[in-house]
Design an enzyme around this catalytic site. Structure first.
Site, short mmCIF file in Angstrom:
data_model
loop_
_atom_site.label_atom_id
_atom_site.label_comp_id
_atom_site.label_asym_id
_atom_site.label_seq_id
_atom_site.Cartn_x
_atom_site.Cartn_y
_atom_site.Cartn_z
N SER A 138 0.84 -1.20 0.00
CA SER A 138 0.00 0.00 0.00
C SER A 138 0.87 1.25 0.00
O SER A 138 2.01 1.22 0.50
CB SER A 138 -0.89 0.02 1.24
OG SER A 138 -1.57 1.25 1.38
N TYR A 151 -1.48 -0.28 10.56
CA TYR A 151 -1.65 -0.56 9.14
C TYR A 151 -0.43 -0.11 8.34
O TYR A 151 0.10 -0.86 7.50
CB TYR A 151 -2.91 0.11 8.61
CG TYR A 151 -3.19 -0.23 7.17
CD1 TYR A 151 -3.70 -1.47 6.82
CD2 TYR A 151 -2.96 0.70 6.15
CE1 TYR A 151 -3.95 -1.80 5.49
CE2 TYR A 151 -3.20 0.38 4.83
CZ TYR A 151 -3.71 -0.87 4.50
OH TYR A 151 -3.94 -1.18 3.18
#
Length: 243
Positions: A138, A151
């Site tokens: 990501s 995250y």
């Protein structure tokens, strides 16, 4: 056409990548915890194409199960060409707030689960003589951001692991692809307060599949504007990012 294994295919990017791969004629081995959703996806694919689709119930946190399912998928499809570590969760909270259980879950799925896919995947491809490994990281892995520490850290870990894997496979017949999506409209980010440069899941899947078919070493998805934004993100002063 390629024989492709995908983790986390019951929703989000995995679901839409499976649909796009099927449109392009690839055979599929789909895994996720929710077998009912995988079967629903398989039925949808069968209405649109005649590719082979096999579904497997799999919790990526179960490392032994991953090894077994990868081998089963290889047997069912008579080989695997591409293995995609896609499964991930996006729950996050400010450090010190909420339950630490959510932090542990994020690390177990996004880091340990993805590492296990790549670990057993590369061993399988070496036995077969080659192929391609894909990690779905990501843009969030480029820098720690407030409210999303676990995250961001999980995706940074996956990015580093995949880069190491590429170097270890350098002289082998194994391609390693690292993809870093920005905001693609899927459930993992639909609760975010802001989703800049948002793209639809179909367009996001086309870009992901295109990068995989092109055997890109690394790519932001979509490339524009994230190629530039990610670099700026690393250099922005903390005062502009802090809440």
């Amino acid at each position: 056409m390629a024989k492709i294994f995908i983790t986390g295919a019951s929703s989000g990017l995995g679901w839409y990548m499976a649909l796009e791969f099927a449109k392009r004629g690839h055979q599929l081995a789909l895994s996720a915890r929710r077998l009912d959703k995988l079967n629903e996806l398989a039925e949808l694919i069968k209405t649109q194409s005649d590719v082979s689709v096999h579904c497997y119930a799999l919790d990526v946190c179960d490392e032994a199960a991953q090894q077994a399912i990868l081998q089963q998928a290889k047997n069912d499809l008579a080989g695997l060409d591409i293995i995609i570590a896609n499964a991930g969760i996006g729950e996050s909270a400010p450090i010190g707030k909420g339950s630490f259980d959510s932090v542990r879950a994020t690390i177990e799925v996004n880091v340990i689960g993805a590492f296990a896919t790549l670990h057993h995947g590369v061993a399988l491809l070496r036995e077969s003589g080659g192929g391609q490994l894909v990690a779905i990281s990501s843009v969030a892995g480029e820098r720690g951001l407030p409210g999303a520490a676990d995250y961001c850290a999980s995706k940074a870990a996956l990015t580093s692991y995949t880069e190491s894997l590429r170097l270890e496979c350098w002289s082998e017949n194994i391609d390693v692809t690292l993809l870093k999506p920005g905001y693609i409209d899927t459930p993992i980010n639909q609760g975010a307060a802001s989703r800049p440069f948002l793209v639809g899941p179909e367009d996001g899947a086309k870009a992901l599949v295109g990068a995989i078919e092109g055997k890109r070493k690394r790519s932001f998805i979509p490339s524009w504007p994230w190629f530039i934004v990610a670099r700026l993100l690393r250099w922005l002063p903390g005062s502009l990012l802090a809440k």
